[in-house]
Design an enzyme around this catalytic site. Structure first.
Site, PDB file in Angstrom:
ATOM      1  N   ALA A  63      43.911  43.935  29.612  1.00 44.65           N
ATOM      2  CA  ALA A  63      43.296  44.233  28.314  1.00 44.65           C
ATOM      3  C   ALA A  63      41.859  44.689  28.519  1.00 44.65           C
ATOM      4  O   ALA A  63      41.166  44.209  29.429  1.00 44.65           O
ATOM      5  CB  ALA A  63      43.318  42.976  27.445  1.00 44.65           C
ATOM      6  N   GLY A 108      47.123  41.944  30.806  1.00 42.03           N
ATOM      7  CA  GLY A 108      48.022  42.817  30.044  1.00 42.03           C
ATOM      8  C   GLY A 108      48.709  43.850  30.931  1.00 42.03           C
ATOM      9  O   GLY A 108      49.813  44.302  30.620  1.00 42.03           O
ATOM     10  N   GLU A 131      43.965  35.275  31.913  1.00 44.39           N
ATOM     11  CA  GLU A 131      43.733  34.893  30.502  1.00 44.39           C
ATOM     12  C   GLU A 131      43.218  33.469  30.346  1.00 44.39           C
ATOM     13  O   GLU A 131      42.292  33.208  29.581  1.00 44.39           O
ATOM     14  CB  GLU A 131      45.017  35.072  29.687  1.00 44.39           C
ATOM     15  CG  GLU A 131      45.369  36.522  29.384  1.00 44.39           C
ATOM     16  CD  GLU A 131      46.206  37.157  30.481  1.00 44.39           C
ATOM     17  OE1 GLU A 131      46.275  36.595  31.594  1.00 44.39           O
ATOM     18  OE2 GLU A 131      46.782  38.227  30.213  1.00 44.39           O
TER      19      GLU A 131
HETATM   20  N1  COA Z   1      38.429  46.025  30.733  1.00 41.39           N
HETATM   21  C1  COA Z   1      37.488  46.976  30.681  1.00 41.39           C
HETATM   22  N2  COA Z   1      36.948  47.519  31.798  1.00 41.39           N
HETATM   23  C2  COA Z   1      37.386  47.100  32.978  1.00 41.39           C
HETATM   24  C3  COA Z   1      38.384  46.115  33.110  1.00 41.39           C
HETATM   25  C4  COA Z   1      38.924  45.564  31.912  1.00 41.39           C
HETATM   26  N3  COA Z   1      39.886  44.657  31.923  1.00 41.39           N
HETATM   27  N4  COA Z   1      38.605  45.881  34.424  1.00 41.39           N
HETATM   28  C5  COA Z   1      37.790  46.700  35.095  1.00 41.39           C
HETATM   29  N5  COA Z   1      37.044  47.443  34.239  1.00 41.39           N
HETATM   30  C6  COA Z   1      36.033  48.446  34.567  1.00 41.39           C
HETATM   31  C7  COA Z   1      34.755  47.819  35.092  1.00 41.39           C
HETATM   32  O1  COA Z   1      33.938  47.400  34.024  1.00 41.39           O
HETATM   33  C8  COA Z   1      34.192  48.966  35.868  1.00 41.39           C
HETATM   34  O2  COA Z   1      33.624  49.888  34.975  1.00 41.39           O
HETATM   35  P1  COA Z   1      32.148  50.523  35.281  1.00 41.39           P
HETATM   36  O3  COA Z   1      32.334  51.232  36.616  1.00 41.39           O
HETATM   37  O4  COA Z   1      31.896  51.427  34.134  1.00 41.39           O
HETATM   38  O5  COA Z   1      31.213  49.350  35.385  1.00 41.39           O
HETATM   39  C9  COA Z   1      35.416  49.638  36.452  1.00 41.39           C
HETATM   40  O6  COA Z   1      36.515  49.242  35.633  1.00 41.39           O
HETATM   41  C10 COA Z   1      35.723  49.222  37.872  1.00 41.39           C
HETATM   42  O7  COA Z   1      35.782  47.815  37.917  1.00 41.39           O
HETATM   43  P2  COA Z   1      34.946  46.934  38.972  1.00 41.39           P
HETATM   44  O8  COA Z   1      34.805  45.554  38.409  1.00 41.39           O
HETATM   45  O9  COA Z   1      33.691  47.645  39.362  1.00 41.39           O
HETATM   46  O10 COA Z   1      35.935  46.956  40.216  1.00 41.39           O
HETATM   47  P3  COA Z   1      36.117  45.804  41.323  1.00 41.39           P
HETATM   48  O11 COA Z   1      37.046  46.359  42.329  1.00 41.39           O
HETATM   49  O12 COA Z   1      34.805  45.306  41.770  1.00 41.39           O
HETATM   50  O13 COA Z   1      36.806  44.589  40.537  1.00 41.39           O
HETATM   51  C11 COA Z   1      38.508  43.567  39.132  1.00 41.39           C
HETATM   52  C12 COA Z   1      38.117  44.769  40.030  1.00 41.39           C
HETATM   53  C13 COA Z   1      39.856  43.915  38.532  1.00 41.39           C
HETATM   54  C14 COA Z   1      38.610  42.279  39.971  1.00 41.39           C
HETATM   55  C15 COA Z   1      37.451  43.372  38.022  1.00 41.39           C
HETATM   56  O14 COA Z   1      37.181  44.637  37.430  1.00 41.39           O
HETATM   57  C16 COA Z   1      37.900  42.434  36.941  1.00 41.39           C
HETATM   58  O15 COA Z   1      37.894  41.236  37.128  1.00 41.39           O
HETATM   59  N6  COA Z   1      38.310  42.996  35.778  1.00 41.39           N
HETATM   60  C17 COA Z   1      38.721  42.196  34.619  1.00 41.39           C
HETATM   61  C18 COA Z   1      40.122  41.673  34.786  1.00 41.39           C
HETATM   62  C19 COA Z   1      40.506  40.903  33.546  1.00 41.39           C
HETATM   63  O16 COA Z   1      39.991  39.840  33.269  1.00 41.39           O
HETATM   64  N7  COA Z   1      41.385  41.533  32.724  1.00 41.39           N
HETATM   65  C20 COA Z   1      41.684  41.067  31.386  1.00 41.39           C
HETATM   66  C21 COA Z   1      42.735  40.064  31.374  1.00 41.39           C
HETATM   67  S1  COA Z   1      43.026  39.419  29.745  1.00 41.39           S
END
Ligand code: COA
Length: 251
Positions: A63, A108, A131
């Site tokens: 999400a 999601g 989540e």
């Molecule tokens: N929603 C919105 N944007 C997201 C996203 C999400 N769920 N997951 C990643 N992004 C974006 C980041 O903000 C970043 O954007 P930016 O470059 O404009 O700052 C880009 O995607 C790349 O992510 P980044 O965090 O830099 O990559 P990473 O390899 O260091 O980390 C994850 C990857 C997946 C571990 C980390 O992005 C993360 O924890 N994301 C959230 C996962 C989550 O909680 N999802 C929702 C579940 S309900």
């Protein structure tokens, strides 16, 4: 505006691509809305199998964190009536579906992959349900599907004990159909899709629907569904032709 979800046909197959790689294909309402439109479009409707994949290094990071609604129950209810229903719509497609997964498959994104009939993951795939850490629960049908596939104890393990599952762990739990080399998930999914597309389509569709219904039904109702499905399928021209072809091969 660039498309966030693309659909293209490869013969009898349709490949849907989540195309928001700069945000790891996070499922914003705009992405969900385009996916809903794609599911209703001719490319999907006329296909025998749908392969869903993500552009870039991730399948989907889940999400869109910028859009998670925290304080308005009416808005949440409206969301599930609208784009939040896309996960159920994808699961309800009549033809088989395969999720081709690389990299992050979280929240999601994992729920969307669970809504597919099969999941092919490459060695970089990472599954997780963050989540609960965020104070919520998976709620796009994914928790139900996870419990149905692996049982409550394993689902709790995946959701509460393991922060992340790699492709092999997910395979060992039965969540992933096949693990393939890095970069090969789409190619292998297309191979499997070709095989599915070559089967009698009505029988494939009824078998899919029956398997999903049987998981929800009593034994008696389940056996009735099987018999009714057989009774209907046995009458079809498709079944007659397939039996003749099979007979010719056997001789
Ligand atoms: N929603 C919105 N944007 C997201 C996203 C999400 N769920 N997951 C990643 N992004 C974006 C980041 O903000 C970043 O954007 P930016 O470059 O404009 O700052 C880009 O995607 C790349 O992510 P980044 O965090 O830099 O990559 P990473 O390899 O260091 O980390 C994850 C990857 C997946 C571990 C980390 O992005 C993360 O924890 N994301 C959230 C996962 C989550 O909680 N999802 C929702 C579940 S309900």
């Amino acid at each position: 505006m660039p498309e966030l979800v693309t659909a293209h046909r490869e013969g009898l197959l349709c490949v849907l691509t989540l195309d928001r790689p700069d945000k790891l294909n996070a499922l914003s309402t705009a992405v969900e809305s385009e996916l809903l439109d794609a599911l209703a479009a001719d490319e999907v409707r006329g296909s025998r199998c749908v392969v869903l994949t993500g552009a870039g290094r991730a399948f989907s990071a889940g999400a869109d964190l910028g859009e998670i609604s925290r304080d308005d129950p009416a808005a949440i209810a409206a969301y599930y009536r609208d784009t939040g229903d896309v996960y159920e719509r994808f699961a309800a497609l009549p033809q088989p579906t395969i999720a081709a997964i690389q990299g992050y498959c979280l929240g999601g994104g994992f729920e969307l992959a669970l809504a597919a009939d099969f999941r092919v993951a490459d060695e970089t795939a990472v599954f997780g349900l963050p989540e609960v850490e965020l104070g919520i629960v998976p709620s796009s049908g994914g928790l139900h599907r996870l419990v149905r596939i692996v049982g409550p104890a394993r689902a709790k393990e995946a959701m509460l004990l393991r922060k992340r599952l790699d492709a092999r762990e997910a395979h060992a739990l039965g969540l992933v159909t096949e693990v393939v080399a890095e970069g090969a998930a789409l190619e292998r999914s297309l191979e499997l899709a070709e095989g599915l597309a070559s089967l009698p389509p009505f029988a494939v569709s009824v078998a899919k629907q029956a398997a999903d219904l049987l998981a929800e039904s009593s034994r008696e109702a389940g056996v009735a569904i099987e018999r009714l499905a057989y009774g209907m399928l046995a009458q079809t021209e498709e079944a007659r032709t397939a039996a003749e072809r099979f007979g010719r091969r056997e001789r």
